[in-house]
Design a protein around this motif. Sequence first.
Motif, short mmCIF file in Angstrom:
data_model
loop_
_atom_site.label_atom_id
_atom_site.label_comp_id
_atom_site.label_asym_id
_atom_site.label_seq_id
_atom_site.Cartn_x
_atom_site.Cartn_y
_atom_site.Cartn_z
N VAL A 166 0.73 -1.33 -0.19
CA VAL A 166 -0.08 0.01 -0.06
C VAL A 166 1.20 1.21 -0.16
N TYR A 167 2.24 1.08 1.33
CA TYR A 167 2.91 2.58 0.92
C TYR A 167 3.82 2.69 -0.41
N TYR A 168 4.03 2.06 -1.25
CA TYR A 168 4.60 1.84 -2.71
C TYR A 168 3.70 2.13 -3.78
N GLN A 169 2.37 1.90 -3.30
CA GLN A 169 1.02 2.19 -4.72
C GLN A 169 1.12 4.13 -4.07
N GLY A 170 1.11 4.40 -3.12
CA GLY A 170 0.87 5.69 -1.88
C GLY A 170 1.56 6.84 -3.02
N CYS A 171 2.95 5.84 -3.12
CA CYS A 171 4.17 6.88 -3.95
C CYS A 171 3.86 6.80 -4.71
N ALA A 172 3.03 6.78 -5.37
CA ALA A 172 2.82 7.08 -7.16
C ALA A 172 2.35 8.82 -7.24
N VAL A 173 1.95 9.07 -6.50
CA VAL A 173 1.47 10.27 -6.55
C VAL A 173 2.22 11.54 -6.50
N LEU A 174 3.67 10.83 -5.85
CA LEU A 174 4.84 12.03 -5.84
C LEU A 174 5.49 11.88 -6.68
N ARG A 175 5.51 13.19 -7.48
CA ARG A 175 6.46 13.59 -9.08
C ARG A 175 7.34 14.45 -9.24
N GLU A 176 6.97 15.44 -8.62
CA GLU A 176 7.63 16.55 -8.95
C GLU A 176 8.45 17.28 -7.31
N ALA A 177 9.40 17.87 -7.43
CA ALA A 177 9.78 18.77 -6.63
C ALA A 177 9.23 19.16 -4.89
N ALA B 168 14.97 16.02 -8.07
CA ALA B 168 13.17 16.58 -7.68
C ALA B 168 13.58 16.50 -6.16
N VAL B 169 13.63 14.81 -6.03
CA VAL B 169 13.26 14.37 -4.40
C VAL B 169 13.83 14.97 -3.38
N LEU B 170 15.62 15.51 -3.48
CA LEU B 170 16.12 16.01 -2.29
C LEU B 170 15.91 16.97 -3.12
N GLU B 171 15.80 18.02 -3.37
CA GLU B 171 15.16 19.91 -3.31
C GLU B 171 14.08 19.89 -3.06
N GLY B 172 13.10 18.81 -2.90
CA GLY B 172 11.80 19.18 -2.23
C GLY B 172 11.90 19.11 -1.11
N LEU B 173 12.97 17.74 -0.10
CA LEU B 173 12.74 17.03 0.51
C LEU B 173 13.58 18.78 1.34
N ARG B 174 14.51 18.91 1.04
CA ARG B 174 15.56 19.54 1.95
C ARG B 174 14.61 21.57 1.62
N HIS B 175 13.84 21.69 0.81
CA HIS B 175 13.13 22.75 0.54
C HIS B 175 12.47 22.82 1.70
N ALA B 176 11.77 22.07 2.38
CA ALA B 176 10.59 21.97 3.43
C ALA B 176 11.65 21.67 5.07
N LEU B 177 12.96 21.25 4.76
CA LEU B 177 13.63 21.23 6.24
C LEU B 177 14.56 22.61 6.17
#
Length: 351
Positions: free
Chosen positions: A74-85, A125-134
Amino acid sequence: MIARTQDADGPRRDMRAFLRDLPKAELHVHVEGTLEPELMMELAARNGVALPFRTVEEARAAYEFTDLQSFLDVYYQGCAVLREAEDFADLAWAYLERAHAQRVRHVELFFDPQAHTERGVPFEAVLEGLRHALERARRELDVSGGLILCFLRHLSEDHARATLDLARPHLEHLQGVGLDSSERGNPPGKFRDVFAECRRLGLRTVAHAGEEGPPAYITEALDALEVRRIDHGVRCVEDAAVVERLAAEGVPLTVCPLSNVKLRVFERMDEHTLRRMMEAGLRVTINSDDPAYFGGYVEENFVAVQESFGLSRDEVAALSRHAFEASFLEEDARARLLAELDSYLALDRAA
Ligand code: ADE
Ligand code: ZN
């Protein structure tokens, strides 16, 4: 009127308020596991991704798990909505705001890049988005944080190595690497070489071990991966020698009580091994793992174990202290947050 229930420690503020306001550090939370159904639906609409449910209620109803694998599907299925930074930034920010409301002062966020790069999402894209929030959390909430890149253990060591290659230009933004996903049949030793390379690069190492897997996996994580902390580790009590070693070496364990019950590692909270681990002198910390799926953030995890095991304020405070001590904070920041914890406890005692 606000109830001032007395606990074993006397007529002070009620235990719930004590737990809510206790300064905390969270060392075991998967950012992808903080994806609440509301945000999942919003991102699905934003990115044109189809989901197998139409409403938030339908999504929550699907969160009934029989074991770790049934959850991971279920967790990996949910990840599908995450596409952009921006999606990763929104996800992490939503978590950080909730954590802040529970007086989490420091967070070490796990993320699973392979769950995204496999779908064509660039690592950057993953890293940029996470870093921005942190960075925003540090500025606006005074919550510090870092990132721990987790390798998916159901994939090959070569896949992990390729992921490390993607991360190589960005190592200054990582506090370390971890190991997660399906534990059974994927022992830590499978990743010996890539973890050795990570350590050579100056990355700290942690690993999930002894969640569903046997105590021998804990030993293997210590020996083959030279981990600084064990994530979960709750099955250690099945082997006295493993418990003895964890105690002697002062290895921190990031325990996630609601997760363990939701994934049926234990059928009920009162069967959890936390109390035995504490009595053995282990450096246990309390964490939420995948709070959007398991019915509670870190505060709810503290509440659950305090109530189930009748923990005193001193015992609860020790759990929180362990998290600051076991964190990858710089020494001055650690000292500042430990001082904040101490003054909170002193004020509570004086009340
Ligand atoms: N990935 C996300 N949550 C996890 C857990 N509890 N165990 C292993 N892998 C995970
Ligand atoms: Zn986990």
